[in-house]
Design a protein around this motif. Structure first.
Motif, PDB file in Angstrom:
ATOM      1  N   ILE A  34      26.056  -3.017   3.510  1.00 44.39           N
ATOM      2  CA  ILE A  34      27.423  -2.283   3.798  1.00 44.39           C
ATOM      3  C   ILE A  34      27.409  -1.516   5.109  1.00 44.39           C
ATOM      4  O   ILE A  34      26.432  -0.943   5.770  1.00 44.39           O
ATOM      5  CB  ILE A  34      27.628  -0.984   3.033  1.00 44.39           C
TER       6      ILE A  34
ATOM      7  N   THR B 189      28.813   0.860   7.908  1.00 46.52           N
ATOM      8  CA  THR B 189      29.664   2.082   7.817  1.00 46.52           C
ATOM      9  C   THR B 189      29.617   2.730   9.219  1.00 46.52           C
ATOM     10  O   THR B 189      28.951   2.396  10.210  1.00 46.52           O
ATOM     11  CB  THR B 189      29.091   3.079   7.064  1.00 46.52           C
TER      12      THR B 189
ATOM     13  N   ARG C 212      30.380  -5.787   3.193  1.00 51.23           N
ATOM     14  CA  ARG C 212      31.393  -4.664   3.017  1.00 51.23           C
ATOM     15  C   ARG C 212      31.272  -3.733   4.110  1.00 51.23           C
ATOM     16  O   ARG C 212      30.263  -3.364   4.788  1.00 51.23           O
ATOM     17  CB  ARG C 212      30.833  -3.977   1.794  1.00 51.23           C
TER      18      ARG C 212
ATOM     19  N   CYS D 288      32.964   0.085   5.393  1.00 51.27           N
ATOM     20  CA  CYS D 288      33.624   1.331   5.065  1.00 51.27           C
ATOM     21  C   CYS D 288      33.850   2.005   6.285  1.00 51.27           C
ATOM     22  O   CYS D 288      32.898   2.017   7.214  1.00 51.27           O
ATOM     23  CB  CYS D 288      32.541   1.949   4.125  1.00 51.27           C
TER      24      CYS D 288
ATOM     25  N   ASP E 296      31.858   7.137   2.693  1.00 51.06           N
ATOM     26  CA  ASP E 296      32.703   6.108   2.049  1.00 51.06           C
ATOM     27  C   ASP E 296      31.679   5.173   1.561  1.00 51.06           C
ATOM     28  O   ASP E 296      31.535   4.698   0.506  1.00 51.06           O
ATOM     29  CB  ASP E 296      33.744   5.594   2.950  1.00 51.06           C
ATOM     30  N   GLY E 297      30.603   4.815   2.387  1.00 59.59           N
ATOM     31  CA  GLY E 297      29.614   3.922   2.236  1.00 59.59           C
ATOM     32  C   GLY E 297      28.779   4.171   0.967  1.00 59.59           C
ATOM     33  O   GLY E 297      28.399   3.436  -0.262  1.00 59.59           O
TER      34      GLY E 297
ATOM     35  N   LYS F 133      30.377   3.755  -2.293  1.00 63.43           N
ATOM     36  CA  LYS F 133      30.307   2.642  -2.817  1.00 63.43           C
ATOM     37  C   LYS F 133      28.987   2.295  -3.475  1.00 63.43           C
ATOM     38  O   LYS F 133      29.193   1.630  -4.560  1.00 63.43           O
ATOM     39  CB  LYS F 133      30.489   1.493  -1.778  1.00 63.43           C
TER      40      LYS F 133
ATOM     41  N   GLU G 249      29.297   4.141  -6.963  1.00 65.89           N
ATOM     42  CA  GLU G 249      30.128   3.167  -7.984  1.00 65.89           C
ATOM     43  C   GLU G 249      29.634   2.021  -8.255  1.00 65.89           C
ATOM     44  O   GLU G 249      29.657   1.826  -9.809  1.00 65.89           O
ATOM     45  CB  GLU G 249      31.461   2.574  -6.968  1.00 65.89           C
ATOM     46  N   ARG G 250      28.676   1.668  -7.369  1.00 65.74           N
ATOM     47  CA  ARG G 250      27.875   0.370  -8.120  1.00 65.74           C
ATOM     48  C   ARG G 250      26.925   0.744  -9.111  1.00 65.74           C
ATOM     49  O   ARG G 250      26.596  -0.042  -9.902  1.00 65.74           O
ATOM     50  CB  ARG G 250      27.089  -0.102  -6.850  1.00 65.74           C
TER      51      ARG G 250
END
Length: 162
Positions: free
Chosen positions: A122, A124, A145, A147, A152-153, A156, A159-160
């Motif tokens: 990710i 960022t 990905r 962000c 924000d990263g 994520k 959320e994962r």
């Protein structure tokens, strides 16, 4: 005591001079060792690799990446991915210096190497200048990905995990 125009040195004077020269040499060697140790410590501090979840690492890029530093950071990052069994690496560019094409390519090389170890990346903190440079390289971002911010990263990552 002199012979003609040449002064004679006693053995003690010669040894004293050699001792002084040796002392200067050792002082310089010690100073060089201190400088090398401090340079290594700065290199380590300029790219800390932090475990932010059981299977996730964060690498904040601070300053610019020259060739030597890029190699060092990538090697350390890959070793940490393996050591921690990381499945995700967050590369944060918030504190990165100006990102030219060389630095952008080194970042993307690190991302590719992370992928080869089976981890996702990710990216960022991409600023407009960095976005422009990365876009100019014609990179396929489908596996990366991106962000806007580190927050924000990290969201994520949460959320994962859920």
């Amino acid at each position: 005591v002199t012979h003609g125009s040449q002064p004679e040195f006693t053995v003690m004077e010669i040894f004293a001079d050699l001792g002084e020269q040796l002392g200067l040499f050792l002082d310089r060697a010690h100073a060089d060792a201190v400088v090398l140790r401090q340079a290594k410590e700065l290199l380590e501090l300029s790219a800390p690799i932090l475990r932010v979840a059981p299977d996730a690492l964060l690498l904040p890029i601070i300053g610019t990446l020259d060739a030597r530093r890029a190699i060092h950071v990538t090697e350390r990052l890959l070793a940490k991915v393996v050591e921690h069994g990381a499945h995700v690496v967050v590369l944060d560019l918030t504190s990165a210096g100006s990102i030219d094409t060389f630095m952008a390519q080194r970042i993307l090389d690190a991302v590719a190497a992370v992928h080869l170890l089976g981890a996702d990346a990710i990216l960022t903190g991409v600023r407009p200048d960095a976005a422009k440079t990365l876009a100019l390289l014609g990179i396929d971002f489908s596996r990366l990905r991106v962000c806007a911010t580190l927050a924000d990263g990290l969201a994520k990552l949460r959320e994962r995990a859920d």
